[in-house]
Design a protein around this motif. Structure first.
Motif, PDB file in Angstrom:
ATOM      1  N   GLU A 255       0.849  -1.157   0.154  1.00 36.75           N
ATOM      2  CA  GLU A 255       0.183   0.090   0.134  1.00 36.75           C
ATOM      3  C   GLU A 255       0.898   1.090  -0.069  1.00 36.75           C
ATOM      4  N   VAL A 256       1.918   1.194   0.705  1.00 37.49           N
ATOM      5  CA  VAL A 256       2.971   2.438   0.819  1.00 37.49           C
ATOM      6  C   VAL A 256       3.328   2.537  -0.431  1.00 37.49           C
ATOM      7  N   ARG A 257       3.951   1.517  -1.112  1.00 42.03           N
ATOM      8  CA  ARG A 257       4.775   1.400  -2.342  1.00 42.03           C
ATOM      9  C   ARG A 257       4.000   1.931  -3.507  1.00 42.03           C
ATOM     10  N   THR A 258       2.664   1.437  -3.536  1.00 44.39           N
ATOM     11  CA  THR A 258       1.883   1.945  -4.715  1.00 44.39           C
ATOM     12  C   THR A 258       1.054   3.099  -4.613  1.00 44.39           C
ATOM     13  N   SER A 259       0.687   3.443  -3.393  1.00 44.48           N
ATOM     14  CA  SER A 259      -0.295   4.503  -3.186  1.00 44.48           C
ATOM     15  C   SER A 259       0.554   5.860  -2.968  1.00 44.48           C
ATOM     16  N   TRP A 260       1.516   5.864  -2.165  1.00 45.72           N
ATOM     17  CA  TRP A 260       2.514   6.998  -2.072  1.00 45.72           C
ATOM     18  C   TRP A 260       3.992   6.818  -2.580  1.00 45.72           C
ATOM     19  N   GLY A 261       4.176   6.519  -3.682  1.00 50.44           N
ATOM     20  CA  GLY A 261       5.359   6.093  -4.492  1.00 50.44           C
ATOM     21  C   GLY A 261       6.543   6.986  -4.350  1.00 50.44           C
ATOM     22  N   THR A 262       5.962   8.377  -4.335  1.00 50.06           N
ATOM     23  CA  THR A 262       7.086   9.448  -4.201  1.00 50.06           C
ATOM     24  C   THR A 262       7.136  10.057  -3.015  1.00 50.06           C
ATOM     25  N   ALA A 263       8.219  10.817  -2.598  1.00 51.00           N
ATOM     26  CA  ALA A 263       8.643  11.676  -1.391  1.00 51.00           C
ATOM     27  C   ALA A 263       7.163  12.626  -1.236  1.00 51.00           C
ATOM     28  N   ALA A 264       6.844  13.145  -2.319  1.00 56.16           N
ATOM     29  CA  ALA A 264       6.026  14.520  -2.206  1.00 56.16           C
ATOM     30  C   ALA A 264       4.548  13.867  -1.994  1.00 56.16           C
ATOM     31  N   GLU A 265       4.072  12.587  -2.366  1.00 56.62           N
ATOM     32  CA  GLU A 265       3.044  11.993  -1.918  1.00 56.62           C
ATOM     33  C   GLU A 265       3.085  11.515  -0.533  1.00 56.62           C
TER      34      GLU A 265
ATOM     35  N   SER B  31      10.181   8.731   4.528  1.00 57.71           N
ATOM     36  CA  SER B  31      10.491   7.641   3.861  1.00 57.71           C
ATOM     37  C   SER B  31       9.469   6.441   3.643  1.00 57.71           C
ATOM     38  N   GLU B  32       9.814   5.517   2.904  1.00 61.53           N
ATOM     39  CA  GLU B  32       9.004   4.415   2.862  1.00 61.53           C
ATOM     40  C   GLU B  32       8.879   3.743   4.279  1.00 61.53           C
ATOM     41  N   GLY B  33       9.930   3.509   4.718  1.00 60.39           N
ATOM     42  CA  GLY B  33      10.055   2.819   5.855  1.00 60.39           C
ATOM     43  C   GLY B  33       9.215   3.729   7.018  1.00 60.39           C
ATOM     44  N   ASP B  34       9.507   4.868   7.114  1.00 54.22           N
ATOM     45  CA  ASP B  34       8.733   5.580   8.160  1.00 54.22           C
ATOM     46  C   ASP B  34       7.204   5.548   7.936  1.00 54.22           C
ATOM     47  N   LEU B  35       6.764   5.643   6.759  1.00 59.46           N
ATOM     48  CA  LEU B  35       5.386   5.411   6.714  1.00 59.46           C
ATOM     49  C   LEU B  35       4.857   4.086   6.846  1.00 59.46           C
TER      50      LEU B  35
ATOM     51  N   SER C 290      -7.716  17.894  -0.169  1.00 62.11           N
ATOM     52  CA  SER C 290      -7.049  18.942  -0.309  1.00 62.11           C
ATOM     53  C   SER C 290      -5.593  18.322  -0.518  1.00 62.11           C
ATOM     54  N   ALA C 291      -5.066  17.272   0.207  1.00 60.16           N
ATOM     55  CA  ALA C 291      -3.910  16.826  -0.112  1.00 60.16           C
ATOM     56  C   ALA C 291      -3.757  16.157  -1.497  1.00 60.16           C
ATOM     57  N   GLY C 292      -4.563  15.592  -1.904  1.00 61.04           N
ATOM     58  CA  GLY C 292      -4.564  15.031  -3.365  1.00 61.04           C
ATOM     59  C   GLY C 292      -3.603  13.757  -3.218  1.00 61.04           C
ATOM     60  N   GLY C 293      -3.155  13.338  -4.702  1.00 61.98           N
ATOM     61  CA  GLY C 293      -2.225  12.407  -4.967  1.00 61.98           C
ATOM     62  C   GLY C 293      -2.754  11.162  -4.383  1.00 61.98           C
ATOM     63  N   GLY C 294      -2.075  10.389  -3.612  1.00 57.80           N
ATOM     64  CA  GLY C 294      -2.302   8.879  -3.500  1.00 57.80           C
ATOM     65  C   GLY C 294      -3.341   8.547  -2.122  1.00 57.80           C
ATOM     66  N   ALA C 295      -3.289   9.940  -1.192  1.00 55.37           N
ATOM     67  CA  ALA C 295      -4.380   9.771  -0.405  1.00 55.37           C
ATOM     68  C   ALA C 295      -5.807   9.696  -0.863  1.00 55.37           C
ATOM     69  N   ALA C 296      -6.130  10.811  -1.654  1.00 54.48           N
ATOM     70  CA  ALA C 296      -7.375  10.305  -2.219  1.00 54.48           C
ATOM     71  C   ALA C 296      -7.795   9.462  -3.004  1.00 54.48           C
ATOM     72  N   ALA C 297      -6.797   9.042  -4.000  1.00 58.27           N
ATOM     73  CA  ALA C 297      -6.805   7.934  -4.770  1.00 58.27           C
ATOM     74  C   ALA C 297      -7.050   6.532  -3.842  1.00 58.27           C
ATOM     75  N   MET C 298      -6.554   6.618  -2.889  1.00 60.31           N
ATOM     76  CA  MET C 298      -6.739   5.232  -1.986  1.00 60.31           C
ATOM     77  C   MET C 298      -8.000   5.266  -1.476  1.00 60.31           C
TER      78      MET C 298
END
Length: 535
Positions: free
Chosen positions: A34-44, A69-73, A326-334
């Motif tokens: 989920e972390v890798r696919t939904s929030w793949g970039t540092a900005a997301e 980082s991916e590990g942090d999330l 408002s955050a957009g990106g992977g959060a809303a898509a998820m």
């Protein structure tokens, strides 16, 4: 003799240990995917963490932000819940091999041999250590499978596993205090849930450091083994010393428990069972009243859990959805993905309804498993020696479970609907979205009832496995790369999504019919076999 007892327990639990290991691996791998696919970039990832830092309710259920980082999330999203699962595993394992075996007389039989009184306990404690290592390895492999660094992965697995080990010691101590396995399980599970929310309160009140998107939790987090697991900060600080706290709690509880066990009578507890009334109330004259009395405690707990979940989802829907949008990106898509599509607000309503249904389905699973527990404790024989028929006895427990789950969803729907606003779905949408989870919930009752009638020994294992895998594949199957048809195996994918456009009601009514057929078949099959603890 100690070695034989350990091998005996390993042989009995080999399937359950493997199933738990598989579930923990899949759960960890799912969170990482989920972390890798939904929030793949540092900005997301940064946008998602920002949403969490301004939403204490999310931190209550998740954890403490420690970076982007991916590990942090991964640690933020997965540590607390995975650690709670391991705690539950160790609680059930220790109770099953301590107080439950004393109730059936098995411990007394072993103690009368050259093995002595403490050999069974040593075997159980060793089994708990083996289960802890299996959990550690499974969780670590789940992290490594997502390409996360090995050091942090091992520490993530160790944090969750040692939290579970600490509760193995707590449960072992409780088994010396209380004379009934139900009481031991109830207290241990309650303490585990309290530990989860104590950690959550500390995380929700964290001091946020906006410059690097980290947080410092309140001191209260240190009162929770899950808080100790989070304090390792895998992939961020990689601290090993908090693991010593879980080990210390396990050691202290074990030493105290062994000292108590060496002095108490076999089958007795330090705290004696309270005396009952001189005369039983009229409600206990029937099988339904008996089933309700035996299930009362767990039923109330699960109903409160369903209502609390619905309350949280309904009251926070508007603010959380606004922040995610408002955050957009992977959060809303998820949210849109897991909610089945449609506007983000309606997708969130659908997710809230499904979560409520998942908790309510646990009532049905546990209610059907209760049949097997009563059979093992020979409570079924005591009842069936009266004028009560097999069908009446079995249907009483199933009826209590079914009504309990329905009541929980109706109350949850009412609470969520009242607390919601028109912008976050409104009363009608929230109420009916949650209530229409009932057909899916009843499917679990029918399936586990059939397992009890045909393969009684596998009732608990298969029941919880079906429950866990249904949730895992239904909610997270696409993230795991599984074929689309696997998601359709879970009943929750066939209930009408009231919050979405053009809900289909056919699947719901079909599941109601299938549930009735399964329950009827289970009663007929139960009449064809003996009621034996080892059947």
């Amino acid at each position: 003799m100690y070695g034989r007892l350990l091998r005996f327990r390993l042989r009995r639990d080999r399937v359950q240990l493997l199933v738990w290991g598989l579930v923990l691996f899949l759960m960890t791998y799912t969170v990482g995917t989920e972390v890798r696919t939904s929030w793949g970039t540092a900005a997301e990832r940064a946008s998602m963490v920002k949403v969490m830092t301004v939403t204490p309710a999310i931190l209550l259920f998740r954890g403490t932000p420690q970076g982007t980082s991916e590990g942090d999330l991964m640690a933020l999203l997965g540590m607390s819940f995975i650690a709670l699962l391991v705690m539950f595993q160790l609680v059930f394992l220790v109770t099953r091999h301590t107080r439950a075996e004393e109730q059936t007389g098995q411990t007394e039989t072993i103690a009368s041999t050259v093995a002595g009184r403490l050999a069974p306990s040593y075997a159980v404690l060793t089994l708990a250590l083996i289960a802890t290592v299996i959990a550690w390895v499974a969780i670590t492999l789940g992290c490594l499978a997502n390409g996360l660094p090995a050091g942090g992965s091992a520490l993530f697995g160790a944090g969750a596993a040692f939290a579970g080990l600490s509760f193995a010691g707590v449960t072992f101590l409780l088994a010396q205090l209380f004379p009934a396995s139900r009481t031991v399980n109830g207290w241990a599970v309650t303490l585990a849930v309290v530990s989860y929310f104590v950690r959550g309160i500390g995380d929700a009140g964290s001091t946020i450091h906006t410059e690097n998107l980290t947080a410092t939790p309140l001191w209260i987090t240190w009162l929770s083994p899950i808080g100790w697991a989070q304090a390792t900060r895998p992939w961020a600080l990689n601290r090993v010393w908090p693991l010593a706290l879980g080990t210390l709690l396990f050691a202290v509880c074990t030493v105290v428990a062994l000292a108590i066990q060496d002095r108490r009578d076999v089958g007795a507890g330090v705290m004696a069972e309270r005396k009952g009334r001189p005369a039983a109330p009229g409600s206990l004259l029937g099988t339904v009243g008996l089933a309700l009395r035996l299930e009362r405690g767990s039923l109330i707990a699960w109903i409160i859990a369903v209502i609390a979940t619905a309350m949280l989802m309904g009251s926070l829907a508007g603010s959380v959805v606004d922040q995610l949008a408002s955050a957009g990106g992977g959060a809303a898509a998820m949210i849109e993905h897991f909610g089945g599509g449609g506007p983000i607000v309606m997708a969130f309503v659908n997710i809230g309804a499904v979560f409520s249904g998942m908790l309510a389905s646990a009532i049905c699973v546990q209610g059907a498993i209760r049949l097997r527990q009563e059979e093992i404790a020979q409570g079924a024989d005591a009842v069936l020696s009266t004028a009560a028929s097999r069908a009446k006895w079995m249907l009483s427990f199933l009826l209590v479970a079914a009504v309990g789950s329905i009541v929980s969803l109706v109350l949850g729907g009412l609470v969520a609907g009242v607390l919601s606003t028109s912008a976050s779905g409104g009363f009608h949408t929230w109420f009916w979205a949650i209530v229409w989870q009932i057909p899916a919930v009843l499917m679990f009752l029918g399936v586990v009832a059939v397992v009890f009638a045909v393969l009684p020994r596998a009732t608990a294992g298969v029941g919880w496995a079906v429950f866990g895998l249904s949730i895992l594949f239904g909610m997270f199957g696409p993230l795991l790369g599984m074929p689309a048809w696997t998601s359709k195996l879970t009943p929750f994918m066939h209930v009408p999504a009231i919050a979405l456009p053009h809900p289909q009601f056919t699947g719901g009514w079909v599941m109601v019919g299938i549930s009735v057929v399964l329950v009827a078949a289970s009663v007929l099959l139960f009449r064809l076999r003996d009621t034996k603890p080892g059947a």
